[in-house]
Design an enzyme around this catalytic site. Sequence first.
Site, short mmCIF file in Angstrom:
data_model
loop_
_atom_site.label_atom_id
_atom_site.label_comp_id
_atom_site.label_asym_id
_atom_site.label_seq_id
_atom_site.Cartn_x
_atom_site.Cartn_y
_atom_site.Cartn_z
N SER A 1 60.59 31.22 47.18
CA SER A 1 60.97 31.20 46.00
C SER A 1 61.30 32.44 45.49
O SER A 1 60.52 33.57 45.92
CB SER A 1 59.81 30.61 45.10
N GLY B 1 57.53 29.59 50.24
CA GLY B 1 57.74 30.73 50.71
C GLY B 1 59.06 31.56 50.64
O GLY B 1 59.35 32.75 50.84
N ASP C 1 64.82 30.11 34.47
CA ASP C 1 63.93 30.63 35.48
C ASP C 1 64.16 31.82 36.12
O ASP C 1 64.66 32.00 37.02
CB ASP C 1 63.77 29.42 36.64
N SER D 1 65.09 29.09 42.97
CA SER D 1 64.62 28.36 41.63
C SER D 1 63.50 27.29 42.46
O SER D 1 62.32 27.37 42.39
CB SER D 1 65.08 27.82 40.62
N HIS E 1 59.09 31.21 37.23
CA HIS E 1 57.70 30.25 37.61
C HIS E 1 56.86 30.92 38.33
O HIS E 1 55.70 30.32 38.72
CB HIS E 1 58.33 28.87 38.26
#
Length: 451
Positions: A317, A315, A234, A332, A204
């Site tokens: 991910s 912050g 993801d 994720s 993402h």
Amino acid sequence: MTHARRRLQRIARLAAVGGLLCGGLMVTDAMASEASAPRGGPAGTSGGDGLGARLVLELGTSRTAGTWIGSDGRQVVAVTDTDAAAEVERAGARAEVVRYSMSRLRSATESLSEAQRVPGTAWAVDYASNKVVVQADSTVSSADWSRLSDVAKEIGGFVQMQRTGGAFTTRVNGAEPILAANGRCSVGFNVTNGRSTFVLTAGHCGPVGTAWFKDRRANEPVGATTASSFPGTDFSLVQYRSGEAPGGTNVVNIGGGKGVQITGSADPSVGQQVFRSGSTTGLRSGKVTGLNATVNYPEGTVSGLIETTVCAEPGDSGGPLFAEGLALGVTSGGNGDCRTGGTTFFQPVTKAMAALGVNLTGGATPAGGNGAGQAPLNPAALPPPPAGTDTPPGPGQANGPTTVSSIFGPRTIAPGLVVIAVSVIGLIATRSIWSAQDRRRYRTHYSQSWS
């Protein structure tokens, strides 16, 4: 004078007892933080390599309902009949007889997936309770909650609806930050296809073609996204501009001048203690609570995720999930924060690497998973940490990589043991001194009374 001595004696004893209590709390706190390996296999090894997973595979999904690590460290296998329970016990694991098989539980999750999609919901099988737990965050309307509850009732009483705070969102921004025009994400692990080296991170974070930099002014390019999958799964690959990851320290930066050496990849077990590192919230730990979880983000649905109690915030991910030197996943999304707690989901690295046709760089034999090798997350290849945080050691620095268990190891309990020892010695010495003085006073009084 006698009263003064007694007061001093009481003060000395209270100080010694206080030292014992303080030392005990220090040891307890350190031991509670220590990362211990599950029994029955190497530290951090995949549930797929363990006794429990082997028994589930042999007995089949119609006679079992998952496996997890119990509070005592033993593998627990949920079974649906007494014959299967006997086989599990003979093999050395602990059996727990339950009502619903894994086949039935998976059928329930499939029915939920086929229902009308509701953003802000997530579900996973809770092996220990033998239920499918459906969570709905604060963004889910009462009408959608009611509709999904009706679906759960049709499936059966083993589907449990549960409201949760916050909102399930992807955690864009990052652990060790790489920056693009549309936001910030984290380096997860370094991987290779045998020709080039890439960053494995969350899908993402950006579509194919996204350019990534070390700095906000885009003066220091890292590379560009060459493969991305989101939603559904993801994960993505960012190819280093130079073709190779700089440096070669092969560690995950966890702050405080420390790093964790990554030696392979694995799939986690339910109940396993795991760690996540990120620039927003630093090193955090928690436990795996579910596998093959499904989350309905606002952007789309992602399935096959690892569900954990590790907190995360925007912050974090794309950052690494690991345990005892094994790469487990990349961040994720989730809900909550590191002040109130929450649920965080991770894309398993073994499935991502299998889909992308890459391995962890380094070429070491993995402890489990898909055959990926050693995975360095190289702090030297990343931008510096935010102001006010500790700089991780780079190549050639004195502080080499360590495992998390060595950070939360014997050195952390040593101060508490020292306090306890000193307090015990002080208590004994105090008692001896005052006892000797009492004997002298008694002899003096006795001699004077008979003189």
